[in-house]
Design a protein around this motif. Structure first.
Motif: not given
Length: 537
Positions: A386-412
Protein backbone atom coordinates in the motif's frame (compact mmCIF):
# COMPACT_ATOMS: atom_id res chain seq x y z
CA UNK A 1 1.67 46.66 -42.91
CA UNK A 2 2.08 50.34 -42.26
CA UNK A 3 5.02 52.32 -43.68
CA UNK A 4 7.49 53.92 -41.27
CA UNK A 5 9.20 57.28 -41.53
CA UNK A 6 13.04 57.31 -41.99
CA UNK A 7 13.20 59.58 -38.97
CA UNK A 8 11.53 56.90 -36.86
CA UNK A 9 14.77 55.45 -35.52
CA UNK A 10 16.03 58.85 -34.41
CA UNK A 11 13.08 59.12 -32.04
CA UNK A 12 14.06 55.98 -30.17
CA UNK A 13 15.13 56.53 -26.59
CA UNK A 14 15.94 53.72 -24.22
CA UNK A 15 17.88 53.78 -20.96
CA UNK A 16 18.58 51.17 -18.30
CA UNK A 17 15.54 52.07 -16.24
CA UNK A 18 13.04 52.94 -19.00
CA UNK A 19 11.01 51.22 -21.71
CA UNK A 20 9.32 52.62 -24.79
CA UNK A 21 5.65 53.40 -25.22
CA UNK A 22 3.80 55.31 -27.90
CA UNK A 23 1.74 58.36 -27.10
CA UNK A 24 -2.00 57.77 -27.44
CA UNK A 25 -3.72 59.25 -30.45
CA UNK A 26 -7.30 59.15 -29.09
CA UNK A 27 -10.43 58.40 -31.17
CA UNK A 28 -8.66 59.28 -34.40
CA UNK A 29 -6.85 55.98 -34.20
CA UNK A 30 -10.06 53.91 -34.24
CA UNK A 31 -9.93 53.54 -38.02
CA UNK A 32 -6.45 52.05 -37.74
CA UNK A 33 -7.71 49.64 -35.10
CA UNK A 34 -10.23 48.19 -37.54
CA UNK A 35 -7.52 46.95 -39.87
CA UNK A 36 -4.96 46.29 -37.18
CA UNK A 37 -5.18 45.51 -33.50
CA UNK A 38 -7.75 47.04 -31.14
CA UNK A 39 -4.83 48.52 -29.19
CA UNK A 40 -4.33 51.11 -31.94
CA UNK A 41 -7.49 52.87 -30.76
CA UNK A 42 -5.50 53.85 -27.66
CA UNK A 43 -1.86 54.04 -28.73
CA UNK A 44 -2.33 55.00 -32.40
CA UNK A 45 0.40 54.62 -35.01
CA UNK A 46 2.49 57.64 -34.11
CA UNK A 47 6.28 57.26 -34.15
CA UNK A 48 6.46 59.75 -31.29
CA UNK A 49 7.24 58.02 -28.02
CA UNK A 50 7.65 58.79 -24.38
CA UNK A 51 9.51 56.94 -21.70
CA UNK A 52 7.90 55.07 -18.83
CA UNK A 53 9.82 54.04 -15.73
CA UNK A 54 10.07 50.51 -14.42
CA UNK A 55 8.13 51.63 -11.35
CA UNK A 56 5.17 52.68 -13.52
CA UNK A 57 5.34 49.39 -15.37
CA UNK A 58 5.32 47.42 -12.12
CA UNK A 59 2.43 49.46 -10.78
CA UNK A 60 0.25 48.71 -13.81
CA UNK A 61 1.25 45.03 -13.80
CA UNK A 62 0.28 44.85 -10.13
CA UNK A 63 -3.16 46.33 -10.87
CA UNK A 64 -3.70 43.87 -13.71
CA UNK A 65 -2.78 40.94 -11.49
CA UNK A 66 -4.98 42.11 -8.62
CA UNK A 67 -8.07 42.63 -10.82
CA UNK A 68 -7.80 39.71 -13.22
CA UNK A 69 -6.07 36.80 -11.50
CA UNK A 70 -8.59 36.26 -8.65
CA UNK A 71 -11.46 36.00 -11.16
CA UNK A 72 -9.50 33.67 -13.44
CA UNK A 73 -8.47 31.45 -10.53
CA UNK A 74 -12.02 31.33 -9.15
CA UNK A 75 -13.64 30.42 -12.47
CA UNK A 76 -11.08 27.76 -13.31
CA UNK A 77 -11.41 26.30 -9.80
CA UNK A 78 -15.19 26.07 -10.26
CA UNK A 79 -14.84 24.60 -13.74
CA UNK A 80 -12.52 21.86 -12.57
CA UNK A 81 -14.60 21.23 -9.43
CA UNK A 82 -17.76 20.81 -11.52
CA UNK A 83 -16.06 18.57 -14.06
CA UNK A 84 -14.37 16.46 -11.36
CA UNK A 85 -17.57 16.03 -9.37
CA UNK A 86 -18.13 12.72 -11.17
CA UNK A 87 -14.86 11.24 -9.87
CA UNK A 88 -15.86 12.12 -6.28
CA UNK A 89 -19.30 10.58 -6.71
CA UNK A 90 -17.67 7.39 -8.02
CA UNK A 91 -16.40 6.70 -4.51
CA UNK A 92 -19.87 7.30 -3.04
CA UNK A 93 -21.78 4.75 -5.05
CA UNK A 94 -22.89 6.44 -8.27
CA UNK A 95 -21.84 3.35 -10.24
CA UNK A 96 -24.13 1.14 -8.16
CA UNK A 97 -26.96 3.63 -7.58
CA UNK A 98 -27.27 4.53 -11.27
CA UNK A 99 -26.74 0.94 -12.42
CA UNK A 100 -23.65 1.73 -14.54
CA UNK A 101 -22.04 -1.28 -16.23
CA UNK A 102 -19.14 -1.89 -18.61
CA UNK A 103 -17.70 1.37 -19.94
CA UNK A 104 -20.77 3.46 -19.04
CA UNK A 105 -18.91 5.24 -16.22
CA UNK A 106 -16.01 5.92 -18.63
CA UNK A 107 -18.43 7.38 -21.15
CA UNK A 108 -19.72 9.85 -18.55
CA UNK A 109 -16.25 11.41 -18.62
CA UNK A 110 -15.67 11.05 -22.36
CA UNK A 111 -19.02 12.65 -23.30
CA UNK A 112 -17.89 15.92 -21.68
CA UNK A 113 -15.04 16.16 -24.15
CA UNK A 114 -17.12 15.01 -27.10
CA UNK A 115 -19.38 18.00 -26.40
CA UNK A 116 -16.35 20.29 -26.14
CA UNK A 117 -15.03 18.86 -29.41
CA UNK A 118 -18.32 19.74 -31.13
CA UNK A 119 -18.44 23.25 -29.67
CA UNK A 120 -14.76 24.25 -30.07
CA UNK A 121 -14.92 25.51 -33.70
CA UNK A 122 -18.04 27.57 -32.94
CA UNK A 123 -16.55 28.84 -29.68
CA UNK A 124 -13.35 29.96 -31.44
CA UNK A 125 -15.40 32.05 -33.87
CA UNK A 126 -17.58 33.53 -31.11
CA UNK A 127 -14.53 34.47 -29.03
CA UNK A 128 -13.42 36.68 -31.94
CA UNK A 129 -16.83 38.25 -32.47
CA UNK A 130 -18.24 38.64 -28.94
CA UNK A 131 -17.10 40.46 -25.76
CA UNK A 132 -15.05 37.83 -23.98
CA UNK A 133 -16.08 38.55 -20.35
CA UNK A 134 -19.83 38.57 -21.11
CA UNK A 135 -19.50 35.43 -23.23
CA UNK A 136 -17.68 33.69 -20.37
CA UNK A 137 -20.24 34.73 -17.73
CA UNK A 138 -23.13 33.15 -19.63
CA UNK A 139 -21.27 29.86 -19.91
CA UNK A 140 -20.28 29.77 -16.23
CA UNK A 141 -23.87 30.34 -15.13
CA UNK A 142 -25.22 27.69 -17.50
CA UNK A 143 -22.76 24.96 -16.58
CA UNK A 144 -23.41 25.56 -12.87
CA UNK A 145 -27.12 25.05 -13.57
CA UNK A 146 -26.36 21.81 -15.42
CA UNK A 147 -24.31 20.39 -12.53
CA UNK A 148 -27.08 21.23 -10.05
CA UNK A 149 -29.62 19.55 -12.32
CA UNK A 150 -27.40 16.43 -12.52
CA UNK A 151 -28.68 15.56 -9.05
CA UNK A 152 -32.03 14.70 -10.64
CA UNK A 153 -30.48 12.05 -12.93
CA UNK A 154 -30.94 8.47 -11.70
CA UNK A 155 -29.67 6.42 -14.63
CA UNK A 156 -27.12 6.37 -17.45
CA UNK A 157 -29.14 8.28 -20.08
CA UNK A 158 -29.96 11.19 -17.77
CA UNK A 159 -26.36 11.45 -16.56
CA UNK A 160 -25.09 11.34 -20.17
CA UNK A 161 -27.38 14.22 -21.16
CA UNK A 162 -26.28 16.31 -18.19
CA UNK A 163 -22.59 15.62 -18.79
CA UNK A 164 -22.97 16.49 -22.50
CA UNK A 165 -24.32 19.96 -21.72
CA UNK A 166 -21.70 20.41 -19.01
CA UNK A 167 -19.00 19.86 -21.64
CA UNK A 168 -20.75 22.18 -24.08
CA UNK A 169 -20.81 25.12 -21.66
CA UNK A 170 -17.33 24.47 -20.22
CA UNK A 171 -15.76 24.40 -23.69
CA UNK A 172 -15.12 28.14 -23.73
CA UNK A 173 -13.26 28.48 -20.41
CA UNK A 174 -9.67 27.45 -21.10
CA UNK A 175 -9.57 28.96 -24.66
CA UNK A 176 -10.95 32.21 -23.23
CA UNK A 177 -8.32 32.27 -20.49
CA UNK A 178 -5.49 31.61 -22.93
CA UNK A 179 -6.77 34.52 -25.03
CA UNK A 180 -6.98 36.73 -21.92
CA UNK A 181 -3.45 35.75 -20.90
CA UNK A 182 -2.13 36.68 -24.35
CA UNK A 183 -3.84 40.09 -24.35
CA UNK A 184 -2.79 41.18 -20.84
CA UNK A 185 0.69 39.81 -20.03
CA UNK A 186 4.12 39.75 -21.65
CA UNK A 187 5.39 36.38 -22.84
CA UNK A 188 7.81 36.21 -19.89
CA UNK A 189 4.86 36.65 -17.53
CA UNK A 190 2.41 34.40 -19.37
CA UNK A 191 3.95 31.07 -18.36
CA UNK A 192 3.56 31.67 -14.62
CA UNK A 193 0.07 33.22 -14.91
CA UNK A 194 -1.13 30.34 -17.05
CA UNK A 195 0.44 27.86 -14.63
CA UNK A 196 -1.32 29.58 -11.73
CA UNK A 197 -4.80 29.04 -13.13
CA UNK A 198 -3.93 25.53 -14.29
CA UNK A 199 -2.63 24.78 -10.78
CA UNK A 200 -6.21 25.23 -9.62
CA UNK A 201 -6.68 21.65 -10.85
CA UNK A 202 -4.58 20.59 -7.87
CA UNK A 203 -6.37 22.98 -5.52
CA UNK A 204 -9.64 21.49 -6.72
CA UNK A 205 -8.29 18.03 -5.99
CA UNK A 206 -7.60 19.02 -2.38
CA UNK A 207 -10.67 21.17 -1.69
CA UNK A 208 -13.00 18.95 -3.71
CA UNK A 209 -11.84 15.85 -1.85
CA UNK A 210 -12.53 17.53 1.50
CA UNK A 211 -15.94 18.73 0.28
CA UNK A 212 -16.83 15.26 -0.97
CA UNK A 213 -15.66 13.72 2.31
CA UNK A 214 -17.90 16.10 4.28
CA UNK A 215 -20.89 15.90 1.94
CA UNK A 216 -20.62 12.12 1.85
CA UNK A 217 -21.39 11.99 5.58
CA UNK A 218 -24.73 13.78 5.17
CA UNK A 219 -27.63 11.44 5.83
CA UNK A 220 -30.94 12.30 4.19
CA UNK A 221 -33.35 11.48 1.39
CA UNK A 222 -30.73 12.23 -1.28
CA UNK A 223 -27.95 9.85 -2.24
CA UNK A 224 -24.44 11.19 -1.45
CA UNK A 225 -23.67 11.64 -5.17
CA UNK A 226 -26.82 13.79 -5.56
CA UNK A 227 -25.80 15.98 -2.62
CA UNK A 228 -22.36 16.52 -4.16
CA UNK A 229 -23.80 17.51 -7.55
CA UNK A 230 -26.36 19.87 -5.99
CA UNK A 231 -23.92 21.66 -3.69
CA UNK A 232 -21.21 22.17 -6.31
CA UNK A 233 -23.68 23.36 -8.96
CA UNK A 234 -25.33 25.93 -6.67
CA UNK A 235 -21.88 27.19 -5.59
CA UNK A 236 -21.03 27.91 -9.24
CA UNK A 237 -24.36 29.66 -9.94
CA UNK A 238 -24.02 31.94 -6.90
CA UNK A 239 -20.44 33.01 -7.71
CA UNK A 240 -20.85 33.41 -11.51
CA UNK A 241 -21.81 37.17 -11.42
CA UNK A 242 -18.25 37.94 -10.30
CA UNK A 243 -17.14 37.37 -13.90
CA UNK A 244 -19.31 40.05 -15.48
CA UNK A 245 -18.84 42.51 -12.62
CA UNK A 246 -15.03 42.41 -12.43
CA UNK A 247 -13.47 40.94 -15.59
CA UNK A 248 -13.03 43.46 -18.47
CA UNK A 249 -13.44 42.42 -22.10
CA UNK A 250 -10.01 43.78 -23.08
CA UNK A 251 -7.30 46.22 -21.89
CA UNK A 252 -8.90 49.10 -23.80
CA UNK A 253 -12.19 48.55 -21.89
CA UNK A 254 -10.66 48.13 -18.44
CA UNK A 255 -12.42 50.52 -16.06
CA UNK A 256 -9.76 50.06 -13.39
CA UNK A 257 -7.10 51.62 -15.67
CA UNK A 258 -6.77 55.27 -16.60
CA UNK A 259 -6.03 56.24 -20.22
CA UNK A 260 -2.36 56.62 -19.37
CA UNK A 261 -2.30 53.23 -17.62
CA UNK A 262 -3.96 51.66 -20.67
CA UNK A 263 -1.11 52.98 -22.80
CA UNK A 264 1.37 51.36 -20.44
CA UNK A 265 -0.62 48.12 -20.32
CA UNK A 266 -0.71 47.91 -24.12
CA UNK A 267 2.78 49.07 -24.97
CA UNK A 268 4.40 46.70 -22.50
CA UNK A 269 3.02 43.96 -24.79
CA UNK A 270 4.74 45.30 -27.91
CA UNK A 271 7.68 42.89 -27.65
CA UNK A 272 5.24 39.94 -27.73
CA UNK A 273 4.41 40.71 -31.38
CA UNK A 274 1.03 39.08 -30.66
CA UNK A 275 -1.26 42.10 -30.29
CA UNK A 276 -4.34 42.05 -28.06
CA UNK A 277 -7.55 41.55 -30.07
CA UNK A 278 -9.29 42.26 -33.34
CA UNK A 279 -13.03 41.73 -33.82
CA UNK A 280 -12.63 41.07 -37.56
CA UNK A 281 -12.52 37.40 -38.53
CA UNK A 282 -9.67 36.97 -41.06
CA UNK A 283 -9.98 33.94 -43.31
CA UNK A 284 -6.38 34.20 -44.53
CA UNK A 285 -5.18 33.72 -40.94
CA UNK A 286 -7.55 30.78 -40.47
CA UNK A 287 -6.15 29.21 -43.65
CA UNK A 288 -2.60 29.73 -42.41
CA UNK A 289 -3.43 27.62 -39.36
CA UNK A 290 -4.18 24.66 -41.65
CA UNK A 291 -0.95 25.18 -43.61
CA UNK A 292 1.29 25.62 -40.56
CA UNK A 293 3.32 22.56 -39.53
CA UNK A 294 3.23 23.80 -35.93
CA UNK A 295 -0.53 23.29 -35.84
CA UNK A 296 -0.15 19.55 -36.29
CA UNK A 297 2.70 19.36 -33.79
CA UNK A 298 0.58 21.15 -31.16
CA UNK A 299 -2.30 18.79 -31.92
CA UNK A 300 -0.19 15.66 -31.46
CA UNK A 301 1.49 17.00 -28.33
CA UNK A 302 -1.80 17.85 -26.61
CA UNK A 303 -3.44 14.62 -27.71
CA UNK A 304 -0.78 12.31 -26.26
CA UNK A 305 -0.62 14.52 -23.15
CA UNK A 306 -4.37 14.29 -22.49
CA UNK A 307 -4.84 10.56 -23.08
CA UNK A 308 -3.34 9.68 -19.66
CA UNK A 309 -4.67 12.89 -18.11
CA UNK A 310 -8.28 12.06 -18.99
CA UNK A 311 -8.04 8.48 -17.78
CA UNK A 312 -6.31 9.16 -14.47
CA UNK A 313 -8.52 12.18 -13.70
CA UNK A 314 -11.65 10.03 -14.05
CA UNK A 315 -10.31 6.87 -12.43
CA UNK A 316 -7.85 8.33 -9.89
CA UNK A 317 -10.03 7.73 -6.81
CA UNK A 318 -10.91 4.25 -8.09
CA UNK A 319 -7.21 3.48 -8.60
CA UNK A 320 -6.55 4.47 -4.96
CA UNK A 321 -9.54 2.42 -3.82
CA UNK A 322 -7.94 -0.53 -5.62
CA UNK A 323 -5.00 -0.28 -3.22
CA UNK A 324 -7.34 -1.59 -0.49
CA UNK A 325 -8.82 1.57 1.09
CA UNK A 326 -12.46 2.31 1.97
CA UNK A 327 -14.39 5.22 0.42
CA UNK A 328 -13.52 7.84 3.04
CA UNK A 329 -9.83 6.82 3.16
CA UNK A 330 -9.75 6.96 -0.64
CA UNK A 331 -11.04 10.54 -0.70
CA UNK A 332 -8.53 11.70 1.93
CA UNK A 333 -5.59 9.93 0.26
CA UNK A 334 -6.45 11.81 -2.95
CA UNK A 335 -5.55 15.15 -1.31
CA UNK A 336 -1.71 14.79 -1.46
CA UNK A 337 -2.04 14.08 -5.20
CA UNK A 338 -3.54 17.56 -5.64
CA UNK A 339 -0.84 19.15 -3.47
CA UNK A 340 1.99 17.62 -5.52
CA UNK A 341 0.19 18.77 -8.66
CA UNK A 342 0.18 22.41 -7.48
CA UNK A 343 3.88 22.30 -6.52
CA UNK A 344 4.94 20.67 -9.80
CA UNK A 345 2.82 22.99 -12.00
CA UNK A 346 4.11 26.20 -10.39
CA UNK A 347 7.67 24.90 -9.98
CA UNK A 348 8.00 23.86 -13.63
CA UNK A 349 6.60 27.23 -14.77
CA UNK A 350 9.15 29.04 -12.58
CA UNK A 351 12.04 27.01 -14.04
CA UNK A 352 10.82 27.52 -17.63
CA UNK A 353 10.51 31.28 -17.06
CA UNK A 354 14.03 31.54 -15.65
CA UNK A 355 15.53 29.32 -18.35
CA UNK A 356 13.44 30.94 -21.13
CA UNK A 357 13.01 27.41 -22.52
CA UNK A 358 10.04 25.05 -22.52
CA UNK A 359 11.21 21.83 -24.18
CA UNK A 360 13.74 20.61 -21.56
CA UNK A 361 11.17 21.16 -18.79
CA UNK A 362 8.51 19.23 -20.71
CA UNK A 363 10.83 16.27 -21.29
CA UNK A 364 11.81 16.24 -17.61
CA UNK A 365 8.15 16.21 -16.56
CA UNK A 366 7.53 13.01 -18.56
CA UNK A 367 10.20 11.02 -16.68
CA UNK A 368 8.59 10.65 -13.19
CA UNK A 369 5.20 9.45 -14.54
CA UNK A 370 6.95 7.01 -16.90
CA UNK A 371 8.82 5.54 -13.92
CA UNK A 372 5.79 5.46 -11.59
CA UNK A 373 3.45 3.94 -14.19
CA UNK A 374 6.01 1.20 -14.81
CA UNK A 375 6.18 0.51 -11.06
CA UNK A 376 2.37 0.42 -10.72
CA UNK A 377 2.25 -2.19 -13.48
CA UNK A 378 4.74 -4.38 -11.63
CA UNK A 379 3.59 -4.01 -8.02
CA UNK A 380 0.95 -6.26 -6.55
CA UNK A 381 -2.17 -4.96 -4.82
CA UNK A 382 -1.70 -6.62 -1.43
CA UNK A 383 -1.74 -4.69 1.89
CA UNK A 384 2.05 -4.96 2.11
CA UNK A 385 2.39 -2.80 -1.03
CA UNK A 386 0.00 0.00 0.00
CA UNK A 387 2.71 2.54 0.92
CA UNK A 388 4.69 1.92 -2.27
CA UNK A 389 1.53 2.05 -4.41
CA UNK A 390 0.50 5.39 -2.90
CA UNK A 391 4.00 6.83 -3.43
CA UNK A 392 3.93 5.77 -7.09
CA UNK A 393 0.46 7.25 -7.53
CA UNK A 394 1.59 10.59 -6.10
CA UNK A 395 4.63 10.63 -8.42
CA UNK A 396 2.20 10.14 -11.32
CA UNK A 397 0.92 13.65 -10.56
CA UNK A 398 4.01 15.12 -12.26
CA UNK A 399 2.11 14.67 -15.54
CA UNK A 400 -0.20 17.51 -14.48
CA UNK A 401 2.62 19.99 -15.12
CA UNK A 402 2.72 19.02 -18.80
CA UNK A 403 -0.60 20.47 -19.99
CA UNK A 404 -0.06 24.08 -18.79
CA UNK A 405 3.46 23.98 -20.21
CA UNK A 406 2.12 22.89 -23.60
CA UNK A 407 -0.64 25.51 -23.45
CA UNK A 408 1.87 28.31 -22.91
CA UNK A 409 4.32 26.88 -25.47
CA UNK A 410 1.71 26.83 -28.24
CA UNK A 411 0.14 30.19 -27.34
CA UNK A 412 3.49 32.00 -27.15
CA UNK A 413 4.45 30.79 -30.61
CA UNK A 414 1.39 32.12 -32.44
CA UNK A 415 0.47 35.65 -33.58
CA UNK A 416 -2.48 37.20 -35.42
CA UNK A 417 -5.74 37.35 -33.45
CA UNK A 418 -7.76 35.01 -35.68
CA UNK A 419 -4.82 32.63 -35.98
CA UNK A 420 -4.31 32.66 -32.19
CA UNK A 421 -7.92 31.70 -31.53
CA UNK A 422 -7.94 29.06 -34.28
CA UNK A 423 -4.72 27.55 -32.94
CA UNK A 424 -6.18 27.56 -29.45
CA UNK A 425 -9.25 25.82 -30.88
CA UNK A 426 -7.05 23.15 -32.48
CA UNK A 427 -5.19 22.69 -29.19
CA UNK A 428 -8.45 22.13 -27.36
CA UNK A 429 -9.80 19.82 -30.02
CA UNK A 430 -6.67 17.73 -29.41
CA UNK A 431 -7.23 17.97 -25.66
CA UNK A 432 -10.83 16.84 -26.06
CA UNK A 433 -9.82 13.93 -28.31
CA UNK A 434 -7.22 12.79 -25.78
CA UNK A 435 -9.66 13.09 -22.90
CA UNK A 436 -12.25 11.09 -24.86
CA UNK A 437 -9.82 8.25 -25.54
CA UNK A 438 -8.15 8.25 -22.10
CA UNK A 439 -11.09 7.17 -19.90
CA UNK A 440 -12.04 4.49 -22.44
CA UNK A 441 -8.70 2.76 -21.82
CA UNK A 442 -9.92 2.13 -18.26
CA UNK A 443 -12.83 -0.11 -17.31
CA UNK A 444 -14.35 -0.73 -13.90
CA UNK A 445 -13.86 -4.46 -14.63
CA UNK A 446 -10.08 -3.92 -14.79
CA UNK A 447 -9.84 -3.14 -11.09
CA UNK A 448 -7.75 -3.16 -9.01
CA UNK A 449 -4.75 -3.00 -11.38
CA UNK A 450 -6.23 -1.10 -14.37
CA UNK A 451 -3.31 -2.40 -16.46
CA UNK A 452 -4.66 -1.49 -19.96
CA UNK A 453 -5.10 2.14 -18.91
CA UNK A 454 -1.66 2.39 -17.31
CA UNK A 455 0.00 0.84 -20.38
CA UNK A 456 -1.76 3.38 -22.62
CA UNK A 457 -0.60 6.22 -20.36
CA UNK A 458 2.99 4.93 -20.41
CA UNK A 459 3.08 4.83 -24.21
CA UNK A 460 1.59 8.34 -24.40
CA UNK A 461 4.27 9.89 -22.15
CA UNK A 462 7.07 8.28 -24.16
CA UNK A 463 5.53 9.61 -27.40
CA UNK A 464 5.22 13.07 -25.82
CA UNK A 465 8.95 13.20 -25.04
CA UNK A 466 9.83 12.28 -28.64
CA UNK A 467 7.38 14.81 -30.13
CA UNK A 468 8.78 17.54 -27.86
CA UNK A 469 12.27 17.07 -29.32
CA UNK A 470 10.86 17.24 -32.86
CA UNK A 471 8.90 20.44 -32.08
CA UNK A 472 11.90 22.18 -30.49
CA UNK A 473 14.03 21.36 -33.53
CA UNK A 474 11.40 22.78 -35.89
CA UNK A 475 11.02 26.00 -33.87
CA UNK A 476 14.81 26.47 -33.94
CA UNK A 477 14.63 26.14 -37.74
CA UNK A 478 11.85 28.76 -37.90
CA UNK A 479 13.92 31.21 -35.86
CA UNK A 480 16.75 30.80 -38.38
CA UNK A 481 14.25 31.45 -41.18
CA UNK A 482 13.01 34.61 -39.39
CA UNK A 483 16.59 35.81 -38.92
CA UNK A 484 17.20 35.55 -42.66
CA UNK A 485 13.93 37.39 -43.37
CA UNK A 486 15.05 40.30 -41.15
CA UNK A 487 18.39 40.50 -42.91
CA UNK A 488 16.66 40.62 -46.31
CA UNK A 489 14.68 43.65 -45.09
CA UNK A 490 17.76 45.45 -43.86
CA UNK A 491 17.19 44.73 -40.18
CA UNK A 492 19.61 43.15 -37.69
CA UNK A 493 19.44 39.36 -37.97
CA UNK A 494 20.36 38.57 -34.39
CA UNK A 495 17.97 40.31 -32.00
CA UNK A 496 17.04 40.05 -28.34
CA UNK A 497 13.57 38.75 -27.55
CA UNK A 498 12.57 41.46 -25.07
CA UNK A 499 9.29 39.70 -24.26
CA UNK A 500 11.25 37.01 -22.41
CA UNK A 501 13.53 39.46 -20.58
CA UNK A 502 13.10 41.63 -17.51
CA UNK A 503 13.02 45.36 -18.23
CA UNK A 504 16.48 45.89 -16.74
CA UNK A 505 18.01 43.32 -19.07
CA UNK A 506 20.32 44.61 -21.79
CA UNK A 507 22.66 43.02 -24.26
CA UNK A 508 26.27 42.53 -23.25
CA UNK A 509 27.39 45.94 -24.55
CA UNK A 510 24.65 47.74 -22.62
CA UNK A 511 23.34 49.32 -25.83
CA UNK A 512 20.09 48.79 -27.70
CA UNK A 513 21.81 47.54 -30.84
CA UNK A 514 20.40 44.16 -31.78
CA UNK A 515 17.06 44.72 -30.03
CA UNK A 516 13.99 44.12 -32.17
CA UNK A 517 12.09 47.32 -33.03
CA UNK A 518 8.71 45.52 -33.05
CA UNK A 519 7.08 48.28 -35.12
CA UNK A 520 4.49 45.83 -36.51
CA UNK A 521 3.46 44.41 -33.14
CA UNK A 522 -0.09 45.82 -33.36
CA UNK A 523 -0.66 45.35 -37.10
CA UNK A 524 -2.42 42.02 -36.43
CA UNK A 525 0.14 40.07 -38.46
CA UNK A 526 0.66 36.35 -38.00
CA UNK A 527 3.95 34.97 -36.70
CA UNK A 528 4.91 33.94 -40.23
CA UNK A 529 4.12 37.39 -41.71
CA UNK A 530 5.98 39.38 -39.05
CA UNK A 531 9.74 38.90 -39.41
CA UNK A 532 10.26 40.44 -35.94
CA UNK A 533 8.47 37.52 -34.30
CA UNK A 534 10.79 35.20 -32.37
CA UNK A 535 9.71 31.65 -31.57
CA UNK A 536 10.05 30.40 -28.02
CA UNK A 537 11.90 27.12 -27.59
Amino acid sequence: MSSRSPSFDSNLKETESHIEVALPRGPAASHAAKRGDAALAIIGESSERREISKEEDRRVLRKIDIWLMPVILLVYFLQQLDKSSLSYTSVFGIVEEAGLVGREYSWLTSIVYIAQLIWQPISSYLLVRLPIAKYLFVHVFLWGSVVACSAAAHEFKGLMAARFFLGLFEASVAPAFITITQMWWRRREQTMRLAMWMAMNGVTGMVGSLLAWGLGHIKGSLHPYQTIFLFIGILTIVTSPVVILVLPDSPIKARFLSIDEKVIALERLRANNQGTENKVWKWDQALEVLLDVKTYLWFLLLFVCCVPSGGISAFGPLIIQGFGFNQFETILFNIPFGFVQVVVTLGSAFVATKAKLKWPVIIFLTLPPIASASALLKLGRGPEHQAALLACYYILSFFNGLQPMLYSWSSQNTAGHTKKLCTTGVVFVAQCAGNIVGPLLYRTEDKPGYHPGLIGSLISWIALAVLTCITATYLAYLNKWQEEARIRKGKPGKVVDRSLETYKARDSSGSVEGNARNDQAFDDLTDRDNEDFIYVL
